[in-house]
Design a protein around this motif. Structure first.
Motif, PDB file in Angstrom:
ATOM      1  N   VAL A  60       0.832  -1.201   0.000  1.00 17.58           N
ATOM      2  CA  VAL A  60       0.000   0.000   0.000  1.00 17.58           C
ATOM      3  C   VAL A  60       0.867   1.251   0.000  1.00 17.58           C
ATOM      4  N   LEU A  61       1.810   1.353   0.925  1.00 18.71           N
ATOM      5  CA  LEU A  61       2.653   2.542   1.061  1.00 18.71           C
ATOM      6  C   LEU A  61       4.103   2.122   1.234  1.00 18.71           C
ATOM      7  N   ASP A  62       4.944   2.595   0.340  1.00 20.68           N
ATOM      8  CA  ASP A  62       6.377   2.319   0.399  1.00 20.68           C
ATOM      9  C   ASP A  62       7.094   3.586   0.855  1.00 20.68           C
ATOM     10  N   ARG A  63       7.650   3.547   2.062  1.00 19.09           N
ATOM     11  CA  ARG A  63       8.336   4.705   2.638  1.00 19.09           C
ATOM     12  C   ARG A  63       9.850   4.614   2.480  1.00 19.09           C
ATOM     13  N   SER A  64      10.349   3.625   1.756  1.00 15.39           N
ATOM     14  CA  SER A  64      11.787   3.327   1.752  1.00 15.39           C
ATOM     15  C   SER A  64      12.635   4.458   1.169  1.00 15.39           C
ATOM     16  N   ASP A  65      12.044   5.289   0.304  1.00 17.38           N
ATOM     17  CA  ASP A  65      12.817   6.373  -0.304  1.00 17.38           C
ATOM     18  C   ASP A  65      12.189   7.727   0.048  1.00 17.38           C
ATOM     19  N   ALA A  66      11.701   7.844   1.282  1.00 25.72           N
ATOM     20  CA  ALA A  66      11.062   9.087   1.713  1.00 25.72           C
ATOM     21  C   ALA A  66      11.996  10.284   1.496  1.00 25.72           C
ATOM     22  N   PRO A  67      11.459  11.447   1.062  1.00 31.21           N
ATOM     23  CA  PRO A  67      10.038  11.772   0.900  1.00 31.21           C
ATOM     24  C   PRO A  67       9.448  11.417  -0.467  1.00 31.21           C
ATOM     25  N   PHE A  68      10.140  10.559  -1.219  1.00 27.69           N
ATOM     26  CA  PHE A  68       9.591  10.105  -2.501  1.00 27.69           C
ATOM     27  C   PHE A  68       8.757   8.840  -2.238  1.00 27.69           C
ATOM     28  N   PHE A  69       7.598   9.074  -1.650  1.00 19.93           N
ATOM     29  CA  PHE A  69       6.721   7.972  -1.254  1.00 19.93           C
ATOM     30  C   PHE A  69       6.072   7.332  -2.478  1.00 19.93           C
ATOM     31  N   ARG A  70       5.784   6.047  -2.370  1.00 23.69           N
ATOM     32  CA  ARG A  70       5.099   5.313  -3.427  1.00 23.69           C
ATOM     33  C   ARG A  70       3.834   4.673  -2.857  1.00 23.69           C
ATOM     34  N   LEU A 465       1.336  25.281   9.096  1.00 24.06           N
ATOM     35  CA  LEU A 465       0.506  24.116   8.804  1.00 24.06           C
ATOM     36  C   LEU A 465       1.387  23.006   8.237  1.00 24.06           C
ATOM     37  N   VAL A 466       1.363  21.840   8.876  1.00 26.59           N
ATOM     38  CA  VAL A 466       2.159  20.711   8.402  1.00 26.59           C
ATOM     39  C   VAL A 466       1.273  19.477   8.297  1.00 26.59           C
ATOM     40  N   VAL A 467       1.689  18.545   7.427  1.00 23.72           N
ATOM     41  CA  VAL A 467       1.023  17.255   7.297  1.00 23.72           C
ATOM     42  C   VAL A 467       2.032  16.199   7.739  1.00 23.72           C
ATOM     43  N   LYS A 468       1.649  15.386   8.724  1.00 24.89           N
ATOM     44  CA  LYS A 468       2.605  14.514   9.397  1.00 24.89           C
ATOM     45  C   LYS A 468       2.683  13.110   8.817  1.00 24.89           C
ATOM     46  N   GLN A 469       1.739  12.735   7.968  1.00 25.49           N
ATOM     47  CA  GLN A 469       1.754  11.411   7.353  1.00 25.49           C
ATOM     48  C   GLN A 469       1.509  11.554   5.848  1.00 25.49           C
ATOM     49  N   ASP A 495      13.751  16.237   9.803  1.00 27.58           N
ATOM     50  CA  ASP A 495      13.985  15.242  10.860  1.00 27.58           C
ATOM     51  C   ASP A 495      12.686  14.551  11.260  1.00 27.58           C
ATOM     52  N   GLN A 496      11.588  15.290  11.247  1.00 26.03           N
ATOM     53  CA  GLN A 496      10.297  14.708  11.630  1.00 26.03           C
ATOM     54  C   GLN A 496       9.600  14.013  10.465  1.00 26.03           C
ATOM     55  N   GLY A 497      10.050  14.308   9.229  1.00 28.90           N
ATOM     56  CA  GLY A 497       9.395  13.717   8.067  1.00 28.90           C
ATOM     57  C   GLY A 497       8.060  14.338   7.746  1.00 28.90           C
ATOM     58  N   TRP A 498       7.902  15.658   8.004  1.00 34.92           N
ATOM     59  CA  TRP A 498       6.631  16.334   7.805  1.00 34.92           C
ATOM     60  C   TRP A 498       6.655  17.162   6.526  1.00 34.92           C
ATOM     61  N   TYR A 499       5.491  17.249   5.906  1.00 35.04           N
ATOM     62  CA  TYR A 499       5.287  18.087   4.722  1.00 35.04           C
ATOM     63  C   TYR A 499       4.914  19.495   5.175  1.00 35.04           C
ATOM     64  N   LEU A 500       5.648  20.511   4.700  1.00 39.64           N
ATOM     65  CA  LEU A 500       5.349  21.907   5.020  1.00 39.64           C
ATOM     66  C   LEU A 500       4.442  22.467   3.931  1.00 39.64           C
ATOM     67  N   ALA A 501       3.233  22.848   4.317  1.00 39.13           N
ATOM     68  CA  ALA A 501       2.242  23.284   3.345  1.00 39.13           C
ATOM     69  C   ALA A 501       2.521  24.679   2.791  1.00 39.13           C
ATOM     70  N   GLY A 502       3.268  25.495   3.542  1.00 42.41           N
ATOM     71  CA  GLY A 502       3.521  26.861   3.096  1.00 42.41           C
ATOM     72  C   GLY A 502       2.453  27.847   3.512  1.00 42.41           C
ATOM     73  N   ASP A 503       1.511  27.405   4.354  1.00 46.87           N
ATOM     74  CA  ASP A 503       0.462  28.283   4.873  1.00 46.87           C
ATOM     75  C   ASP A 503       0.584  28.396   6.384  1.00 46.87           C
ATOM     76  N   SER A 504       0.221  29.563   6.901  1.00 47.11           N
ATOM     77  CA  SER A 504       0.113  29.710   8.347  1.00 47.11           C
ATOM     78  C   SER A 504      -1.340  29.474   8.741  1.00 47.11           C
ATOM     79  N   ALA A 505      -1.526  29.043   9.980  1.00 45.48           N
ATOM     80  CA  ALA A 505      -2.870  28.692  10.444  1.00 45.48           C
ATOM     81  C   ALA A 505      -2.917  28.749  11.955  1.00 45.48           C
ATOM     82  N   ARG A 506      -4.119  28.606  12.494  1.00 49.70           N
ATOM     83  CA  ARG A 506      -4.283  28.419  13.927  1.00 49.70           C
ATOM     84  C   ARG A 506      -5.413  27.418  14.149  1.00 49.70           C
TER      85      ARG A 506
END
Length: 635
Positions: A60-70, A465-469, A495-506
């Motif tokens: 289903v999800l291959d994380r072996s070459d993160a952040p180039f997920f498959r 705003l970040v996406v953690k998975q 280091d955390q493996g998070w995607y930075l969305a480029g938006d600020s939020a609360r």
């Protein structure tokens, strides 16, 4: 845009209509979200199993070459298999897939069977021009059925389409053709907008003159005005479709789940637009799931996503997801206020539109004309409304809910990006809403608001705003530039493996997320993302401008307007005539949406000692606000 937009109104709840909530696919958001987060791979595998595959996936999800997920590694599919092919041997073949109205009032309809046949014919046409698996095809057209069919035909052959919005200039089109190295360009003679012809073929000719990579130009006839046709390069679509080899049957290319599906260019913090790359397997799973759950699309619905197919909203929610779900979509070519401010409301009534999905800019623009215009029409067919492109200010949300939805239609306010492929933060029809908030993350999406160190922010505290998975609809890379993909989206929290969305939020005390705006050098004008560098490059390409800096300023109607500060070359005087000349120049170089609302001529720009323009200082200075820490300023 007012500050009201960004103020969490924690006490203001709008509860959904009981009918909308009671029939929603997701009636218990909390339980569904919790189940998805317990095992995201099992959750997405379950969703993928609702679609057709030539061969099942192995992982289903291959994380072996993160952040180039498959996603769905080893699976064989083609999004056209699910968007068209699988409907043809079912009763759905005779259902309307697309209803279209042109701005002059002409109409066309396509059943799934007819759309499948037209796609096959177009694919055979392209095959005859040498287009095959992996080739890139650039499409530059107005909002017509031919645009949708061209996209589907490319994908059926395994080719990769790159759709360029018809509002972009010849230079912007040429840059995107060059980056994708497209040998084939599909365009039309023109398009109708506000009663006038947009001369798309003329713009395409200029772009091709700058992009020698193009060998063939296919031209659809729309407006019928005279255009230049270059012998040996340019061909009328109707002539090609009349060729004997253009049959109504064409085999769909079997693709790997991770094979490229399309490239879509979006503005970044440098002058060069980013070619966001999406793939077949994960994207089809994600877009169809999000549309099904957020808008509760049913077999009897008439769905209208009032975006342009040239943007990701159109890709995901005009073309692919509605077709996968077997929904009937409506498409309109022209402007919402032509010839009168009730054109949209007349269309809703005429076609029995049940779900309307549009941008806050359009809503605010129509609000200006008052509620008398929508009141002229029977809008009772509507059962859900949606918002996309930028945060919607509460005033516009309430007007939309009250005067278009009759106070009974929940407003599905969605936050997502070209890069995400589909909705990331959005309500479902069964949850309580807060005007101005996109509510909570979609099931399977792990979103947080954090500070620079990655610590979760307190309630009502601004953060990133970040996406953690990872998620199936995510972009796989920036086309031809994997380093930029890593730098742009993953390095900030590597280091955390998070995607930075480029938006600020609360996030407020109820867990509802309020998106504030961009944190990088990107301006959103009428929901369209423009890189400051792209606009600045357009200004500096004029012989009179030595240096330029642009910023976005809040605007009640368009979200932001562009304010430009220009340093002129020695001996050139700035005046109103030059200001207009520069506006026209930007219009030609970048496009109408990039034209600054105001251009001022200055002697210097605020810069750091390393030479970086401090746009926050410029923004504060223009608005008469405190300029903050100036210790890093050069002067």
């Amino acid at each position: 845009m007012t500050d009201e937009q960004f103020t969490p109104a924690a006490s203001e709840w709008v509860y959904p209509d009981p009918d909308a909530a009671g029939s929603a696919r997701i009636r218990d958001y909390e339980a569904t979200y919790a189940r998805a987060m317990e095992d995201i791979e099992a959750f997405w595998a379950e969703r993928a199993a609702t679609l057709d595959w030539y061969e099942p996936w192995g992982q289903v999800l291959d994380r072996s070459d993160a952040p180039f997920f498959r996603w769905f590694s080893g699976g064989k599919t083609n999004i056209v298999l699910n968007a068209l092919d699988r409907h043809i041997d079912t009763p759905r073949r005779n259902k309307l897939a697309l209803i279209w109205e042109g701005e002059p009032g002409d109409r066309q309809t396509f059943s799934f069977w007819e759309l499948w046949q037209e796609t096959n014919r177009y694919a055979n046409l392209l095959k005859g021009l040498g287009v095959g698996k992996g080739d890139r095809v650039t499409i530059y057209m107005g909002r017509t059925p031919e645009l949708m069919i061209a996209m589907l035909a490319c994908v059926k052959l395994g080719a990769v389409h790159s759709v360029v919005y018809g509002g972009f200039s010849e230079q912007a089109l040429a840059d995107r053709i060059d980056d994708a190295q497209s040998r084939v360009l599909i365009t039309s003679d023109g398009a109708w907008l506000r009663g006038k012809v947009v001369r798309l073929k003329d713009i395409a000719d200029e772009a091709v003159s700058k992009s020698p990579v193009v060998e063939t130009v296919v031209v659809a006839r729309r407006t019928g005005h005279e255009v230049h046709m270059e012998p040996g390069r340019d061909y009328w679509l109707h002539d090609l479709l009349a060729q004997p080899h253009v049959k109504t049957v064409c085999e769909t290319e079997v693709m790997d789940a991770e094979d490229p599906l399309f490239i879509l260019y979006t503005s970044g913090t440098t002058g060069k637009p980013k070619g966001v790359l999406h793939t077949h397997g994960g994207y089809q799973v994600y877009t169809s799931t999000t549309l099904s759950w957020v808008f509760d699309v049913r077999d009897e619905d008439v769905w209208w996503c009032a975006a342009d197919p040239g943007w990701i909203t159109g890709h995901s929610y005009i073309v692919y997801a509605p077709l996968i779900l077997g929904a009937t979509s409506f498409m309109y070519e022209g402007a919402p206020t032509y010839p009168y401010p009730d054109r949209w409301w007349k269309l809703v009534a005429d076609y029995g539109i049940t779900i309307l999905y549009t941008a806050p800019t359009a809503i605010r623009g129509l609000m200006r004309f008052g509620e008398a215009w929508p009141a002229r029409h029977d809008l009772s067919s509507l059962r859900l409304l949606g918002s996309v492109g930028e945060p919607i200010n509460p005033e516009a949300w309430r007007w939309y809910h009250r005067h278009i939805g009759g106070g009974r239609c929940p407003v599905m306010d969605t936050w997502w990006q070209t890069e995400t492929g589909g909705f990331m933060i959005a309500p479902v029809p069964s949850v309580g809403l807060k005007p101005g908030s996109a509510t909570r993350p979609f099931p399977g999406i792990d979103v947080d608001v954090v500070d620079e160190e990655g610590r979760t922010c307190a309630a009502n505290e601004d953060g990133y705003l970040v996406v953690k998975q990872p998620w199936p609809g995510m972009l796989r890379t920036v086309y031809g530039d994997p380093d930029r993909y890593v730098d742009q989206y993953w390095n900030a929290y590597r280091d955390q493996g998070w995607y930075l969305a480029g938006d600020s939020a609360r996030r407020d005390e109820d867990g509802y997320i309020w998106v504030i705006g961009r944190i990088d050098d990107v301006i959103k004008v009428s929901g369209y993302r423009l890189g400051t560098a792209e606009v600045e490059s357009g200004l500096v390409s004029h012989a009179a401008v030595a240096e330029a800096a642009v910023i976005g300023l809040p605007d009640e109607l368009r979200g932001s307007t562009i304010h430009a500060s220009c340093i002129l070359v020695d001996g050139v005087a700035g005046d109103a005539s030059l200001e207009q000349e520069l506006r026209n120049h930007v219009r030609r170089e970048v496009g109408p949406i990039a034209v600054p609302s105001q251009i001022v001529f200055v002697e210097a720009l605020p810069k750091t000692r390393s030479g970086k323009i401090m746009r926050r200082v410029l923004k504060a200075r223009v608005q008469g606000l405190p300029e903050g820490d100036l210790s890093t300023l050069e002067d």
